[in-house]
Design an enzyme around this catalytic site. Structure first.
Site, mmCIF file in Angstrom:
data_model
loop_
_atom_site.group_PDB
_atom_site.id
_atom_site.type_symbol
_atom_site.label_atom_id
_atom_site.label_comp_id
_atom_site.label_asym_id
_atom_site.label_seq_id
_atom_site.Cartn_x
_atom_site.Cartn_y
_atom_site.Cartn_z
ATOM 1 N N ARG A 40 -24.132 27.166 26.131
ATOM 2 C CA ARG A 40 -22.980 28.344 26.066
ATOM 3 C C ARG A 40 -22.411 27.085 25.742
ATOM 4 N NH1 ARG A 40 -22.906 33.093 28.424
ATOM 5 N NH2 ARG A 40 -20.659 33.198 27.953
ATOM 6 N N HIS B 50 -19.755 33.985 -11.552
ATOM 7 C CA HIS B 50 -18.848 34.676 -11.480
ATOM 8 C C HIS B 50 -17.937 32.777 -11.260
ATOM 9 C CE1 HIS B 50 -19.348 38.058 -13.072
ATOM 10 N NE2 HIS B 50 -20.476 38.022 -12.501
ATOM 11 N N CYS C 166 -17.083 27.675 27.742
ATOM 12 C CA CYS C 166 -16.570 27.584 29.274
ATOM 13 C C CYS C 166 -17.782 28.555 30.440
ATOM 14 C CB CYS C 166 -15.300 27.419 30.103
ATOM 15 S SG CYS C 166 -14.502 26.278 28.479
ATOM 16 N N GLU D 182 -27.102 34.965 5.405
ATOM 17 C CA GLU D 182 -27.521 34.837 7.234
ATOM 18 C C GLU D 182 -28.425 33.388 7.067
ATOM 19 O OE1 GLU D 182 -27.021 34.678 9.385
ATOM 20 O OE2 GLU D 182 -29.012 34.676 11.155
ATOM 21 N N LYS E 204 -27.588 30.164 8.678
ATOM 22 C CA LYS E 204 -28.551 29.413 9.762
ATOM 23 C C LYS E 204 -28.466 27.701 9.278
ATOM 24 C CE LYS E 204 -28.506 31.646 11.403
ATOM 25 N NZ LYS E 204 -28.897 32.527 12.534
ATOM 26 N N GLU F 245 -25.780 25.340 10.046
ATOM 27 C CA GLU F 245 -25.319 25.786 11.553
ATOM 28 C C GLU F 245 -26.340 24.631 12.298
ATOM 29 O OE1 GLU F 245 -24.738 28.456 13.938
ATOM 30 O OE2 GLU F 245 -26.537 29.716 13.382
ATOM 31 N N LYS G 247 -22.784 29.197 22.246
ATOM 32 C CA LYS G 247 -22.887 29.690 22.204
ATOM 33 C C LYS G 247 -22.582 31.463 21.942
ATOM 34 C CE LYS G 247 -27.458 32.442 21.732
ATOM 35 N NZ LYS G 247 -27.913 32.509 20.510
ATOM 36 N N TRP H 290 -15.108 23.942 27.978
ATOM 37 C CA TRP H 290 -15.435 23.215 26.253
ATOM 38 C C TRP H 290 -13.575 23.076 26.263
ATOM 39 C CZ3 TRP H 290 -13.435 26.468 21.738
ATOM 40 C CH2 TRP H 290 -13.946 25.836 20.849
ATOM 41 N N ASN I 212 -12.564 30.246 33.361
ATOM 42 C CA ASN I 212 -13.307 30.666 31.908
ATOM 43 C C ASN I 212 -12.175 31.580 31.687
ATOM 44 O OD1 ASN I 212 -15.280 28.814 32.925
ATOM 45 N ND2 ASN I 212 -16.449 31.461 32.644
ATOM 46 N N GLY I 213 -11.167 31.305 30.884
ATOM 47 C CA GLY I 213 -10.132 32.067 29.599
ATOM 48 C C GLY I 213 -9.250 30.858 29.872
#
Ligand code: F6R
Length: 605
Positions: A27, A500, A2, A477, A481, A484, A600, A70, A96-97
């Site tokens: 964001r 394994h 948010c 990583e 990448k 996503e 973000k 969001w 927000n929160g």
């Protein structure tokens, strides 16, 4: 997630709020809205552009608040979007929160006959503020009284028709800053919304409340008025713009050489590093028996390399924990002998922030590796090192990840030279570090080759990323990448783990991306390639320059980056993986800078 914007001044607030909301889009959000005092509220699901399109032509007003939501409590609908009002519509609130005790507060308000228009926790706070404002003389008293009843986290901004030029902002656990411009005042949860208007800001701390009018501002905490430091944002406005690039992600990957230079600037001696942010706490770090590194996602992966760097060069035992796990774990070490390093680009990731708070509660020294100056983690930690990577707008961490690795090298070098690292080894690291920006430029020149390799593998559904030692975290990583941004199912493994279990999936449709630089584990990694080849799997090999011909017969495609010190090699090998993810996503015409379901900055648990 948010985002909050607000403005009161002499200009029309509408375009300022809309540009602020657009700046906050990166964001992540699913609906947006604005409230202009004494004009009205407009909310829309979807993009800010939808909201902008639905604004009446003549809408005008000099005080207002805006929000990108969001969804957490209730789906992304217009009713659940912010700003929220009380039933009498005397106030408008953006938040927000999370209000943790919203259910019990709501039940009590419903008993009193209040009818709710949304499913959100935020509306409960709006109703409480409205109720208080009907009996209290000013908005700030009403906000203070309402906040005393809620439990949870908040960054809030409130406007009221009865006090038309006034905004009240309050913060507890969710960032808020005040921007001071010539024509008025801005409030935002993120500097990017303020940057086009002013670089002069005041960061609110937890427990503080700001009353902002067209004429000035007043900030108070529980103990009374607070004198705040006025600070200057170090970012330039061009850094939050695409500047002609197709995507922020590409722009940010191409900035990597400059970012490495900026991260290292003024911090290198001939055989060691200087980190002003750690100067006062260095003796305590050097005495540490254990360094615990924490973070989430890519920041966590950078920590896995940080762990190796610190152990290798400084000889201090280090371990890495996911922040979302560490915060719930029992702290068994003697807090005086342990140091926590929290890694976070945004400085706002809630789990990382909570892990820092938990470590502090146990008396541990906490350090931050943070990119956003003045962010919550930067403020919560005792000391730290800023990345100086500039704003990262694309959701996928690229340049910030590389700068996190560079900061870890600096920390390991500094600690190492104060412990057992030889002068010669220190000099060697510094020499190689100084060459990194140029070598990164050479890694970026692989782009056309990566474009055509991505075209070859464009219909791939599954991929493994495999690497050993320094490249095991880079394998994680690389997989993150790819998944996503391009939505290809990808998993990262230490190459030794293949036998394994994972090898069971290898078949002619399965892609494995192998990180095989000419390093101390090269031959072992090459064996993994042979095993995959023997099972008909497809292979993309990433090696170091000069070694390509050794892999041509094994791999479908070979990429190579310049060779550097083994411990610095990950800073170069990560780059083609970022470009590969980018090109795969571009070929699939996906929303690269804002992939589905992602935000973000992850400010909820
Ligand atoms: C991946 C990515 C995320 C972040 C993670 C932590 O590309 O960007 O995995 O690394 O959400 O974010 P920060 O570093 O802001 O704490």
């Amino acid at each position: 997630m948010c985002g909050i914007v607000g403005y009161t001044g002499s200009k029309n607030a509408v375009p300022i709020l809309i540009s602020g909301l657009k700046a906050l889009e990166y964001r992540g959000y699913d609906s947006a809205g604005i409230h202009i005092v004494n004009v009205g509220t407009i909310k829309r699901t979807g993009k800010v552009a939808e909201l902008e399109k639905s604004l009446p032509a003549a809408i005008d007003g000099t005080t207002g608040v805006g929000h990108t939501r969001w969804a957490t409590h209730g789906p992304p609908t217009e009713a659940n979007a912010h700003p929220h009002a009380d039933s009498a519509r005397i106030i408008a609130l953006v938040h927000n929160g999370i209000i943790e005790n919203y259910a019990e507060l709501k039940a009590a308000l419903v008993q009193e006959g209040i009818v709710f228009a949304s499913e959100t926790d935020t509306e409960v706070l709006a109703q409480l503020i409205g109720k208080e404002f009907s009996i209290k003389k000013d908005l700030e008293s009403a906000v203070r009284a309402a906040l005393s009843k809620v439990r949870g986290t908040y960054g809030i901004l409130v406007a009221a028709e009865r006090e038309p030029g006034k905004l009240v902002a309050a913060k507890l656990g969710s960032p808020l800053m005040l921007g001071i411009a010539e024509d008025g005042y801005h409030v935002a949860s993120d500097a990017s919304a303020i940057l086009p208007y002013t670089r002069t800001v005041i960061y609110l701390e937890d427990g503080e409340m700001a009353t902002v009018t067209k004429e000035g501002y007043r900030i108070e905490a529980d103990a009374g008025p607070v004198q705040k430091k006025i600070e200057e944002l170090e970012w330039g406005v061009e850094e939050i713009q695409k500047m002609g690039y197709e995507h922020f992600m590409l722009k940010e990957i191409l900035e990597i050489p400059e970012v490495i230079t900026n991260t290292l600037r003024g911090r290198l001696l001939s055989d060691s590093a200087i980190l002003g942010g750690l100067r006062d706490v260095l003796p305590r770090i050097l005495k540490a028996k254990r360094i615990i590194i924490t973070g989430c996602g890519s920041a966590y992966y950078s920590g896995l390399i940080g762990e190796m760097l610190i152990e290798e060069f400084a000889g201090i035992p280090a371990e890495v924990e996911l922040a979302s796990e560490l915060r719930y774990r029992r702290f068994t070490m003697n807090p005086k002998e342990a140091v926590l390093i929290a890694v976070s680009q945004s400085g706002e990731t809630l789990d990382t922030l909570e892990a820092v708070k938990e470590a502090k509660k146990h008396g541990m020294l906490t350090l931050g590796i943070v990119n956003v100056v003045g962010s919550s983690i930067a403020r919560a930690t005792d000391a730290g090192v800023y990345n100086h990577a500039g704003p990262e707008i694309g959701v996928a961490s690229t340049k910030a990840f590389i700068s996190q690795l560079a900061v870890f090298v600096l920390i390991a070098l500094l600690l190492g030279r104060n412990r057992e690292l030889s002068k010669i080894e220190g000099e060697r690291l510094v020499t190689e570090l100084r060459q990194l920006p140029e070598l990164a430029r050479s890694a970026l020149s692989l782009r056309p080759q990566i474009e055509s390799i991505a075209a070859t593998f464009r219909s791939t559904r599954d991929a493994y990323f495999l690497g050993r030692k320094w490249h095991c975290p880079i394998a994680y990583e690389g997989a993150l990448k790819l998944k996503e941004i391009s939505y290809v199912h990808a998993e990262g493994y230490g190459a030794g783990e293949m036998k394994h279990g994972p090898i069971a999936l290898i078949d002619p449709d399965f892609l494995s991306v192998i990180l095989a630089p000419r390093d101390s584990v090269y031959e072992k990694t090459k064996s993994n390639m042979q095993e995959i080849r023997a099972r008909g799997g497809r292979l993309l090999a990433l090696t170091t320059q000069g070694n390509e011909s050794d892999l041509f017969s094994l791999a479908d495609a070979v990429l190579s980056v310049p060779l550097t010190h083994e411990a610095l090699q990950p800073l170069l090998t990560a780059i083609p993986l970022q470009l590969f993810a980018y090109e795969m996503a571009r070929l699939r015409a996906l929303p690269i800078d804002q992939p589905r379901n992602l935000a973000k900055s992850v400010t909820v648990e």
